[in-house]
Design a protein around this motif. Structure first.
Motif, mmCIF file in Angstrom:
data_model
loop_
_atom_site.group_PDB
_atom_site.id
_atom_site.type_symbol
_atom_site.label_atom_id
_atom_site.label_comp_id
_atom_site.label_asym_id
_atom_site.label_seq_id
_atom_site.Cartn_x
_atom_site.Cartn_y
_atom_site.Cartn_z
ATOM 1 N N ARG A 262 -54.756 12.027 -65.433
ATOM 2 C CA ARG A 262 -54.758 12.445 -64.030
ATOM 3 C C ARG A 262 -54.250 11.377 -63.072
ATOM 4 N NH1 ARG A 262 -55.922 18.109 -63.679
ATOM 5 N NH2 ARG A 262 -56.606 18.565 -65.791
ATOM 6 N N GLY A 263 -53.048 10.907 -63.319
ATOM 7 C CA GLY A 263 -52.421 9.962 -62.406
ATOM 8 C C GLY A 263 -52.929 8.546 -62.494
ATOM 9 N N SER A 264 -53.666 8.219 -63.537
ATOM 10 C CA SER A 264 -54.093 6.825 -63.709
ATOM 11 C C SER A 264 -52.874 5.938 -63.916
ATOM 12 C CB SER A 264 -55.051 6.699 -64.887
ATOM 13 O OG SER A 264 -56.286 7.318 -64.607
ATOM 14 N N ASN A 265 -53.033 4.645 -63.590
ATOM 15 C CA ASN A 265 -51.863 3.766 -63.613
ATOM 16 C C ASN A 265 -52.295 2.311 -63.768
ATOM 17 O OD1 ASN A 265 -49.102 3.627 -63.620
ATOM 18 N ND2 ASN A 265 -48.858 3.754 -61.407
ATOM 19 N N TYR A 266 -51.410 1.532 -64.368
ATOM 20 C CA TYR A 266 -51.591 0.077 -64.519
ATOM 21 C C TYR A 266 -52.866 -0.241 -65.308
ATOM 22 C CZ TYR A 266 -48.060 0.310 -60.862
ATOM 23 O OH TYR A 266 -46.936 0.619 -60.136
ATOM 24 N N VAL A 267 -52.795 0.055 -66.600
ATOM 25 C CA VAL A 267 -53.924 -0.110 -67.499
ATOM 26 C C VAL A 267 -53.488 -0.972 -68.690
ATOM 27 C CG1 VAL A 267 -55.618 1.064 -68.964
ATOM 28 C CG2 VAL A 267 -54.842 2.148 -66.829
ATOM 29 N N THR A 268 -54.310 -1.951 -69.050
ATOM 30 C CA THR A 268 -54.098 -2.750 -70.255
ATOM 31 C C THR A 268 -55.278 -2.535 -71.196
ATOM 32 O OG1 THR A 268 -52.743 -4.458 -69.182
ATOM 33 C CG2 THR A 268 -53.886 -5.082 -71.202
ATOM 34 N N VAL A 269 -54.960 -2.174 -72.436
ATOM 35 C CA VAL A 269 -55.960 -1.939 -73.482
ATOM 36 C C VAL A 269 -55.667 -2.942 -74.590
ATOM 37 C CG1 VAL A 269 -56.945 -0.249 -75.078
ATOM 38 C CG2 VAL A 269 -56.041 0.505 -72.855
ATOM 39 N N SER A 270 -56.530 -3.951 -74.756
ATOM 40 C CA SER A 270 -56.205 -5.072 -75.637
ATOM 41 C C SER A 270 -57.383 -5.472 -76.525
ATOM 42 C CB SER A 270 -55.772 -6.280 -74.803
ATOM 43 O OG SER A 270 -56.794 -6.678 -73.902
ATOM 44 N N TRP A 271 -57.079 -5.853 -77.754
ATOM 45 C CA TRP A 271 -58.035 -6.469 -78.668
ATOM 46 C C TRP A 271 -59.284 -5.612 -78.918
ATOM 47 C CZ3 TRP A 271 -56.115 -10.385 -81.345
ATOM 48 C CH2 TRP A 271 -55.105 -11.176 -80.775
ATOM 49 N N ASN A 272 -59.109 -4.290 -78.941
ATOM 50 C CA ASN A 272 -60.212 -3.386 -79.248
ATOM 51 C C ASN A 272 -60.121 -2.912 -80.695
ATOM 52 O OD1 ASN A 272 -61.333 -2.879 -76.365
ATOM 53 N ND2 ASN A 272 -59.142 -2.477 -76.165
ATOM 54 N N SER A 273 -61.253 -2.475 -81.235
ATOM 55 C CA SER A 273 -61.285 -1.859 -82.552
ATOM 56 C C SER A 273 -61.696 -0.399 -82.398
ATOM 57 C CB SER A 273 -62.271 -2.588 -83.470
ATOM 58 O OG SER A 273 -62.286 -2.008 -84.754
ATOM 59 N N TYR A 274 -60.804 0.491 -82.800
ATOM 60 C CA TYR A 274 -61.073 1.931 -82.764
ATOM 61 C C TYR A 274 -61.340 2.394 -84.188
ATOM 62 C CZ TYR A 274 -59.390 2.028 -77.955
ATOM 63 O OH TYR A 274 -59.239 1.820 -76.609
ATOM 64 N N GLU A 275 -62.497 3.031 -84.402
ATOM 65 C CA GLU A 275 -62.937 3.281 -85.772
ATOM 66 C C GLU A 275 -63.483 4.698 -85.950
ATOM 67 O OE1 GLU A 275 -65.923 0.342 -86.484
ATOM 68 O OE2 GLU A 275 -64.609 -1.362 -86.039
ATOM 69 N N ASP A 276 -63.072 5.341 -87.051
ATOM 70 C CA ASP A 276 -63.726 6.550 -87.570
ATOM 71 C C ASP A 276 -63.862 7.633 -86.502
ATOM 72 O OD1 ASP A 276 -64.061 5.216 -90.029
ATOM 73 O OD2 ASP A 276 -65.874 4.251 -89.283
ATOM 74 N N HIS A 277 -62.727 8.143 -86.069
ATOM 75 C CA HIS A 277 -62.735 9.146 -85.012
ATOM 76 C C HIS A 277 -61.535 10.069 -85.178
ATOM 77 C CE1 HIS A 277 -64.101 10.585 -81.057
ATOM 78 N NE2 HIS A 277 -62.823 10.710 -80.747
ATOM 79 N N ASP A 278 -61.621 11.247 -84.601
ATOM 80 C CA ASP A 278 -60.532 12.217 -84.675
ATOM 81 C C ASP A 278 -59.565 12.020 -83.512
ATOM 82 O OD1 ASP A 278 -58.858 14.427 -84.711
ATOM 83 O OD2 ASP A 278 -60.450 15.907 -84.933
ATOM 84 N N LYS A 279 -59.876 12.566 -82.356
ATOM 85 C CA LYS A 279 -58.961 12.562 -81.202
ATOM 86 C C LYS A 279 -59.162 11.274 -80.408
ATOM 87 C CE LYS A 279 -59.530 17.564 -81.012
ATOM 88 N NZ LYS A 279 -60.098 18.711 -80.246
ATOM 89 N N ASN A 280 -58.300 10.306 -80.665
ATOM 90 C CA ASN A 280 -58.573 8.960 -80.194
ATOM 91 C C ASN A 280 -58.227 8.734 -78.723
ATOM 92 O OD1 ASN A 280 -59.328 6.183 -80.709
ATOM 93 N ND2 ASN A 280 -57.160 5.707 -80.561
#
Length: 436
Positions: A262-280
């Motif tokens: 919904r129009g979000s902007n200027y986002v940094t997603v760094s050094w995360n661990s995403y685990e054991d999920h369907d729709k990420n």
């Protein structure tokens, strides 16, 4: 004392004082250097992805003492978010806080009963030609409203939320970064909220019906300048593989782990661990949202680890999305659909990533096409070998031919590590409890 003696005496004392002062300054500097940095006041570095664009992302770094909170319960956490409006604030999460500590039963109202719900809307009885209606559906909606109110936590502008130490966690809460600016979320293990009251839609999935759930773990909605860093996001105690099956469909109780919409902007997603999920992760959640999303949804993903993820890492609409130095792991025993989804008007720029794919996993399925949107996918390695992902995709899945060339080049990148080194670097440092 003659003039010369007096002069020598004064100079001597001055030198002694100066020496003492220099020693004090040296010791003070040494002590200051020995002090650990305050991660709670750390800001996103210049040039570190789209989140650093323009004014950058500072969260609550300038918070005064009155607006620094340490919380140990969900109620304290929500109260801290509400206090002080948009004044800069820092919220430190200590230990494990549970948004659903009393269980799903605490939200039930109106006579909702799952077994009765299943009887009432069994396709053999109810059919598939109309949406669910009636007393049990009304009770489900009312019960869902109770859960919605309890587990959603709204994050204000100019806020840093950070876990204390290596074991800070939030269970079952949905963090809503909605219509705000300048938010930092770091060093937390966050277990995805479990929808206690999924909706059966008989008309979904070509009138074969499907279960639909609410509650993203972290949702960035209409917001700008957000940094999500060093978190672990997972289904935790409630993996989708253990969900029951009703009416031939999985009783889906999870939605997205990190959706940016919904129009979000200027986002940094760094050094995360995403685990054991369907729709990420969705970046842009509707093809018809060009008026709100066009020219926005600028997001950087770097140095994240994705393990046991079925799809959407990410799926992109509209945005200029930079994806580099991430590690994607697909094991032999997991379900797998795709990694990068190419959607309407997307401009995905994905380079220098590493993939560890089990034997038999299709390399061509790394990419999935929904719309004719060229992308850049260069210098990516699969099981240690340089691989042209677009060429392999087009060869393996000819009905989804993808075009190369996103039409832009990222300028906001920190050090780009060699793709072959990414698994060792990311696996060692990504996730909660690994802040340096």
């Amino acid at each position: 004392m003659n003039t010369q003696d007096w002069h020598d005496h004064v100079i001597g004392k001055g030198l002694a004082v100066a020496g003492c002062t220099a020693l004090v300054l040296t010791l003070t500097s040494a002590v200051a250097q020995a002090q650990p940095r305050d991660a709670a006041r750390q800001t996103l570095a210049a040039g570190d992805g789209w989140g650093s664009h323009g004014t950058g992302t500072t969260g609550g770094a300038t918070a005064d003492a009155e607006h620094v909170y340490t919380v140990t319960t969900w109620a304290e956490f929500k109260q801290a978010l509400a206090d002080g409006g948009d004044a800069p604030k820092i919220i430190k999460v200590k230990g494990t806080i549970d948004a659903v500590s009393e269980g799903c039963e605490a939200f039930v109202t109106g006579g909702y009963d799952l077994q009765q719900y299943l009887k009432d809307y069994d396709p053999a009885v109810y059919g598939n030609d109309k949406v669910a209606m009636g007393p049990q559906e009304d009770a489900r909606v009312a019960s869902m409203a109770n859960q919605d109110s309890a587990i959603k936590a709204y994050v204000p502008s100019n806020t840093t939320i950070i876990g204390v130490g290596e074991d800070a966690a939030i269970l079952g809460g949905s963090l809503q970064i909605k219509d705000v600016s300048n938010v930092i979320l770091r060093n937390l293990t966050i277990e995805a909220p479990l929808d206690c009251f999924p909706k059966w839609d008989p008309t979904d999935d070509d009138n074969t019906g499907n279960w639909n759930s609410e509650y993203d773990t972290v949702v960035v909605y209409g917001s700008d300048h957000v940094w999500i860093d060093h978190n672990t996001l997972t289904d935790g105690r409630y993996p989708d593989s253990e969900r029951p099956v009703y009416f031939g469909k999985v009783f889906q109780q999870h939605d997205g782990l990190t959706d940016i919409v919904r129009g979000s902007n200027y986002v940094t997603v760094s050094w995360n661990s995403y685990e054991d999920h369907d729709k990420n992760m969705l970046i842009g959640n509707g093809d018809g949202l060009a008026t709100t999303d066009g020219g926005k949804l600028k997001v950087t993903l770097h140095h994240n680890r994705f393990d046991g993820i079925l799809q959407r890492s990410p799926r992109v609409r509209f945005g200029q999305v930079d994806v580099y130095n991430n590690h994607y792991v697909v094991s032999a025993d997991q379900k797998f659909d795709y990694v990068w989804g190419v959607g309407i008007s997307s401009q995905l720029y994905a380079t220098d990533n590493a993939f560890s794919l089990a034997e038999g996993v299709s390399v061509g399925k790394v990419l999935k096409k929904w719309n004719e949107s060229p992308l850049t996918a260069e210098n990516n390695y699969v099981n240690g070998r340089l691989t042209d992902l677009i060429a392999v995709h087009n060869a393996e899945i000819p009905g989804e031919t993808l075009q190369s060339g996103a039409g832009w080049t990222p300028a906001l990148r920190t050090k780009v590590d060699p793709a072959r080194a990414v698994p060792a670097i990311v696996d060692h440092r990504a996730g909660a409890g690994r802040l340096r």
